[in-house]
Design a protein around this motif. Structure first.
Motif, PDB file in Angstrom:
ATOM      1  N   LEU A  95      42.811  40.010  32.068  1.00  0.00           N
ATOM      2  CA  LEU A  95      43.830  40.673  32.889  1.00  0.00           C
ATOM      3  C   LEU A  95      45.084  40.976  32.073  1.00  0.00           C
ATOM      4  O   LEU A  95      45.732  42.018  32.261  1.00  0.00           O
ATOM      5  N   LEU A  96      45.428  40.061  31.151  1.00  0.00           N
ATOM      6  CA  LEU A  96      46.597  40.287  30.306  1.00  0.00           C
ATOM      7  C   LEU A  96      46.392  41.515  29.411  1.00  0.00           C
ATOM      8  O   LEU A  96      47.277  42.380  29.307  1.00  0.00           O
ATOM      9  N   ILE A  97      45.217  41.597  28.758  1.00  0.00           N
ATOM     10  CA  ILE A  97      44.945  42.753  27.886  1.00  0.00           C
ATOM     11  C   ILE A  97      44.947  44.043  28.699  1.00  0.00           C
ATOM     12  O   ILE A  97      45.539  45.061  28.289  1.00  0.00           O
ATOM     13  N   VAL A  99      38.757  30.484  33.818  1.00  0.00           N
ATOM     14  CA  VAL A  99      40.197  30.731  33.976  1.00  0.00           C
ATOM     15  C   VAL A  99      40.796  31.365  32.725  1.00  0.00           C
ATOM     16  O   VAL A  99      41.453  32.417  32.813  1.00  0.00           O
ATOM     17  N   PRO A 100      40.603  30.783  31.515  1.00  0.00           N
ATOM     18  CA  PRO A 100      41.212  31.427  30.343  1.00  0.00           C
ATOM     19  C   PRO A 100      40.675  32.836  30.093  1.00  0.00           C
ATOM     20  O   PRO A 100      41.446  33.741  29.733  1.00  0.00           O
ATOM     21  N   PHE A 101      39.351  33.043  30.263  1.00  0.00           N
ATOM     22  CA  PHE A 101      38.791  34.368  30.019  1.00  0.00           C
ATOM     23  C   PHE A 101      39.336  35.388  31.020  1.00  0.00           C
ATOM     24  O   PHE A 101      39.658  36.528  30.661  1.00  0.00           O
ATOM     25  N   THR A 102      39.474  34.969  32.274  1.00  0.00           N
ATOM     26  CA  THR A 102      40.024  35.869  33.301  1.00  0.00           C
ATOM     27  C   THR A 102      41.470  36.227  32.976  1.00  0.00           C
ATOM     28  O   THR A 102      41.861  37.403  33.044  1.00  0.00           O
ATOM     29  N   LEU A 103      42.281  35.232  32.619  1.00  0.00           N
ATOM     30  CA  LEU A 103      43.688  35.488  32.328  1.00  0.00           C
ATOM     31  C   LEU A 103      43.854  36.384  31.100  1.00  0.00           C
ATOM     32  O   LEU A 103      44.680  37.307  31.097  1.00  0.00           O
ATOM     33  N   VAL A 104      43.066  36.116  30.039  1.00  0.00           N
ATOM     34  CA  VAL A 104      43.153  36.944  28.833  1.00  0.00           C
ATOM     35  C   VAL A 104      42.751  38.386  29.140  1.00  0.00           C
ATOM     36  O   VAL A 104      43.410  39.344  28.699  1.00  0.00           O
ATOM     37  N   ILE A 128      51.481  49.970  28.318  1.00  0.00           N
ATOM     38  CA  ILE A 128      51.733  50.801  27.138  1.00  0.00           C
ATOM     39  C   ILE A 128      51.370  52.265  27.406  1.00  0.00           C
ATOM     40  O   ILE A 128      52.113  53.186  27.052  1.00  0.00           O
ATOM     41  N   ALA A 129      50.219  52.482  28.026  1.00  0.00           N
ATOM     42  CA  ALA A 129      49.758  53.853  28.259  1.00  0.00           C
ATOM     43  C   ALA A 129      50.439  54.502  29.450  1.00  0.00           C
ATOM     44  O   ALA A 129      50.495  55.733  29.547  1.00  0.00           O
ATOM     45  N   GLY A 130      50.949  53.674  30.357  1.00  0.00           N
ATOM     46  CA  GLY A 130      51.546  54.207  31.567  1.00  0.00           C
ATOM     47  C   GLY A 130      50.527  54.876  32.472  1.00  0.00           C
ATOM     48  O   GLY A 130      50.876  55.722  33.305  1.00  0.00           O
ATOM     49  N   ASP A 131      49.277  54.491  32.339  1.00  0.00           N
ATOM     50  CA  ASP A 131      48.200  55.128  33.097  1.00  0.00           C
ATOM     51  C   ASP A 131      47.273  54.034  33.636  1.00  0.00           C
ATOM     52  O   ASP A 131      46.704  53.257  32.855  1.00  0.00           O
ATOM     53  N   PRO A 132      47.096  53.940  34.970  1.00  0.00           N
ATOM     54  CA  PRO A 132      46.206  52.911  35.535  1.00  0.00           C
ATOM     55  C   PRO A 132      44.756  53.074  35.077  1.00  0.00           C
ATOM     56  O   PRO A 132      43.971  52.124  35.144  1.00  0.00           O
ATOM     57  N   LEU A 133      44.383  54.285  34.631  1.00  0.00           N
ATOM     58  CA  LEU A 133      43.025  54.486  34.133  1.00  0.00           C
ATOM     59  C   LEU A 133      42.732  53.559  32.956  1.00  0.00           C
ATOM     60  O   LEU A 133      41.615  53.050  32.816  1.00  0.00           O
ATOM     61  N   ARG A 134      43.750  53.332  32.116  1.00  0.00           N
ATOM     62  CA  ARG A 134      43.564  52.459  30.960  1.00  0.00           C
ATOM     63  C   ARG A 134      43.235  51.028  31.396  1.00  0.00           C
ATOM     64  O   ARG A 134      42.437  50.337  30.747  1.00  0.00           O
ATOM     65  N   PHE A 135      43.836  50.594  32.498  1.00  0.00           N
ATOM     66  CA  PHE A 135      43.551  49.266  33.060  1.00  0.00           C
ATOM     67  C   PHE A 135      42.066  49.163  33.396  1.00  0.00           C
ATOM     68  O   PHE A 135      41.396  48.173  33.068  1.00  0.00           O
TER      69      PHE A 135
END
Length: 612
Positions: free
Chosen positions: A244-246, A237-242, A253-260
């Protein structure tokens, strides 16, 4: 043919490899659309299978790490990074194959016993070695006469009929030198005969013999679900949340889904899902090499956390081979006759003292008589009708209940006594001495040095005898004259936890099962104790118990370190990926190196800790 076999074993990996090759060739030919469709279909199948498995886990209230891989595959497909999505598929499916290889490597020492399991036995017919009949080992019954040829494995527990023989017992006891046996001595199944053919008489069926009991323990150890998945899922759970948060912040910040997608390909959870199980399998293998069969990774983790330890006395802290020191016959009784009748009754007892009494009578040339009736009262003694006499042999309280004039005899350090009544009258006491194991004091001191704060003795023997054994060993807490139920109650109340309990006899089975970690001395211990225990020591020594706790601590440390290596590297790479410096395809390949690093580190559990 080998490639076809691997493809059948790992269809997702095979499909991923074929899809990657096809997409690469189509891309080189300039057919990008065709390659994109093939990648989308291949990855879509994996997404569907992963999602279905994840839903089933969630319905079982088990939240794992697959959601990260699932989101990463979906994200890379949606942003058009279909090659990166294929790399993730290869990583997940390849991880399964890699774990399987590592598991086989780590479990090699455990399976060595299975590979040596005897399949047939040579039954002697017409009393001649030349006339034998081969039968499946499962058809051997007690009292069958068997021939064991040179270098063959003894198929069942038996009594040696030949005058003398030499056996390699290293697979059972760790003893490197051959052991000599003479006619009448017991030979355990699983030992290897020397250079001469010998005859033996079967004592037990194959399923009840020592070697088959060890094999059953190995099967149980291999099939046990270790807590390694649970250990990794503590971070899920913590690793998944961290992660997804990052990835979400990077997208914002980038405004680009590619960065996700670029961030998330570096968050795939293979280090947690593979490295930790490999470490625990390594611990199981290392324990087997040290002479301890551990029934699963859950026991390894408990051994690492042990804070209290309890020991039985006879056969555990002592060598379990009491020798008769003196027959103290009551007034008007003949010492040899008391011993003869007592030994005759002890033929029907499984208590460790019984063997010493019987052996002493035979050594003095006394003839043992059969019983018309015999009954053993567990942990108390035996009652038998011998030549018309009612003979009772056992603890003082038990004998006193049947012969009120029974008097306790004085004992010095290391001595113990079996009391005898004949026809309702006190007949005397048989004084025996059981030497303390030479390694016992070092084991007790070693456990204390490793954080085991409370060490106690739980025994059914008399308090004076128990105190005399415990004091020189540094065991300051002694509970004596206990019944099996009382041992269980004391063990249940003992703190701090987890509790390690070590014993060897039938009467220890309940408390071994009740302890957090029950360890049976299996070299000469009872089948019941071995079945009830969480681990079985194959050597006739206490040192493997101490070594098992060290292996547990080392294994747990390796597993946690492997997990943290994976987490730290993944998080660090994800933070770098937020800047756009790591393309999705490169990130997927980099994550493969993270997987390899954590798995190679996890294999350190195979080497075990350095002996202190």
């Amino acid at each position: 043919m080998r490639l076809l076999r691997l493809a059948r074993l790992y269809p997702l990996l095979a499909g991923g490899v074929l899809a990657t090759i096809a997409v690469t060739l189509l891309s080189l030919a300039g057919l990008h659309d065709a390659g994109r469709w093939i990648a989308t279909v291949a990855v879509g199948v994996v997404i569907a299978i992963t999602a279905w498995d994840m839903v089933r886990d969630i319905l079982r209230a088990h939240f794992g790490l697959d959601i990260l891989a699932l989101i990463a595959m979906v994200a890379t497909l949606l942003v058009g990074e279909y090659i990166a999505s294929l790399v993730i598929v290869l990583m997940l499916s390849g991880g399964e194959a890699l774990e399987d290889y590592a598991s086989r490597r780590a479990a090699r020492d455990l399976t060595a016993l299975l590979d040596r399991s005897p399949q047939t036995a040579h039954v002697v017919e017409n009393g001649t070695d030349a006339s034998t009949r081969d039968v499946p080992v499962g058809e051997v019954v007690p009292d069958m006469e068997l021939l064991v040829r040179p270098s063959e494995i003894v198929p069942v527990d038996a009594v040696l009929l030949s005058e003398r023989a030499s056996f390699d017992e290293s697979s059972l006891t760790g003893e490197s030198l051959p052991v000599s046996r003479v006619a009448g001595e017991e030979v355990l199944s699983g030992v290897v005969n020397g250079s001469n053919a010998v005859r033996v008489r079967a004592l037990r069926r194959s399923a009840d013999s020592q070697y088959q009991q060890i094999i059953a323990l190995v099967h149980e150890a291999q099939q046990s679900k270790a807590p390694t998945v649970r250990l990794a899922d503590r971070f899920a759970v913590p690793f998944t949340l961290v992660s997804l948060l990052i990835a979400g912040v990077a997208w914002w910040i980038a405004g680009d889904p590619l960065r996700f997608a670029q961030v998330l390909v570096l968050a795939t959870p293979c280090p947690l899902l593979i490295a930790a199980p490999v470490a625990f399998l390594g611990g199981l293998s290392r324990s087997a090499k040290e002479g301890v069969i551990v029934k699963g990774g859950g026991v390894i983790e408990q051994l690492a956390r042990v804070r209290s330890a309890a020991f039985d006395k006879t056969g555990t802290l002592t060598q379990g081979r009491p020798e008769l020191v003196e027959v103290r016959a009551a007034v008007g009784m003949d010492a040899d006759e008391v011993l003869r009748l007592a030994a005759s009754a002890e033929q029907y007892s499984s208590h460790v003292l019984a063997e010493g009494v019987r052996r002493a009578a035979v050594d003095r040339g006394l003839r043992l008589a059969p019983a018309a009736f015999a009954e053993e009262i567990a942990t108390n003694g035996v009652t038998a009708t011998i030549e018309g006499h009612v003979v009772v042999v056992g603890k003082p309280a038990y004998v006193t209940s049947l012969a009120p004039e029974t008097r306790r005899t004085e004992l010095v350090s290391g001595q113990l006594a079996a009391y005898v009544a004949i026809d309702g009258r006190f007949a005397g006491a048989l004084v025996l001495a059981d030497a303390v194991r030479p390694e016992a004091a070092a084991v007790v001191a070693g456990l204390r040095a490793r954080g085991v704060g409370r060490i106690v003795m739980l025994t059914g023997d008399a308090e004076a005898t128990a105190e005399a054994i415990a004091s020189p060993l540094g065991v300051t807490e002694v509970h004596a004259e206990l019944l099996p139920g009382q041992k269980v109650s004391l063990a249940a109340e003992m703190a701090p936890r987890p509790l390690l309990m070590v014993g060897d006899g039938v009467n220890d089975a309940p408390v071994l099962a009740a302890a957090d970690v029950g360890v049976a001395m299996g070299a000469r211990g009872s089948t019941a104790a071995g079945e009830a225990a969480d681990a079985v020591v194959l050597k006739d020594s206490l040192l493997p118990v101490l070594r098992a706790t060290e292996i547990g601590r080392h294994t747990l440390q390796v597993a946690y370190t492997a997990i943290w290596i994976g987490i730290v590297l993944s998080v660090g790479l994800m933070l770098i990926a937020t800047t756009g410096l790591i393309p999705a395809v490169a990130g997927a390949f980099i994550q493969e190196f993270v997987d390899l690093a954590t798995i190679l580190y996890a294999l350190r559990a195979l080497t075990g800790p350095k002996p202190r």
